[in-house]
Design an enzyme around this catalytic site. Sequence first.
Site, PDB file in Angstrom:
ATOM      1  N   ASN A  18       0.841  -1.200   0.000  1.00  0.00           N
ATOM      2  CA  ASN A  18       0.000   0.000   0.000  1.00  0.00           C
ATOM      3  C   ASN A  18       0.873   1.244   0.000  1.00  0.00           C
ATOM      4  O   ASN A  18       2.058   1.191   0.328  1.00  0.00           O
ATOM      5  CB  ASN A  18      -0.935  -0.004   1.214  1.00  0.00           C
ATOM      6  CG  ASN A  18      -1.990  -1.076   1.101  1.00  0.00           C
ATOM      7  OD1 ASN A  18      -2.503  -1.353   0.018  1.00  0.00           O
ATOM      8  ND2 ASN A  18      -2.317  -1.712   2.210  1.00  0.00           N
ATOM      9  N   CYS A  19       0.252   2.356  -0.346  1.00  0.00           N
ATOM     10  CA  CYS A  19       0.921   3.648  -0.387  1.00  0.00           C
ATOM     11  C   CYS A  19       1.621   3.907   0.942  1.00  0.00           C
ATOM     12  O   CYS A  19       1.038   3.621   1.984  1.00  0.00           O
ATOM     13  CB  CYS A  19      -0.116   4.728  -0.674  1.00  0.00           C
ATOM     14  SG  CYS A  19       0.566   6.365  -0.830  1.00  0.00           S
ATOM     15  N   PRO A  20       2.823   4.378   0.929  1.00  0.00           N
ATOM     16  CA  PRO A  20       3.603   4.914  -0.198  1.00  0.00           C
ATOM     17  C   PRO A  20       4.606   3.926  -0.793  1.00  0.00           C
ATOM     18  O   PRO A  20       5.426   4.315  -1.619  1.00  0.00           O
ATOM     19  CB  PRO A  20       4.353   6.074   0.444  1.00  0.00           C
ATOM     20  CG  PRO A  20       4.685   5.560   1.810  1.00  0.00           C
ATOM     21  CD  PRO A  20       3.460   4.731   2.212  1.00  0.00           C
TER      22      PRO A  20
END
Length: 81
Positions: A18-20
């Site tokens: 998942n981000c980042p």
Amino acid sequence: MTAELPHVDQEIDARGLNCPLPILRTKKALARLDSGQVLAVRTTDPHAGRDFQAFCQQTGNALLAQRMHDDGAQTHYVQRR
């Protein structure tokens, strides 16, 4: 962005991240490429599409295409500036 997929010089698999993290891995991989080379990044983060658009706009790299796969993954094609 074009409908035809570009030639890819390197691929990274960021599925499950998942981000980042997908963007950080992209930044690191782009640093090892020459100007004009293309990186394909496969992701499953539902927000990655917008993240890659913003990343490329901010860094000056070109987002050549984004492809959605039947399994819900996406591939982002980024050309190094």
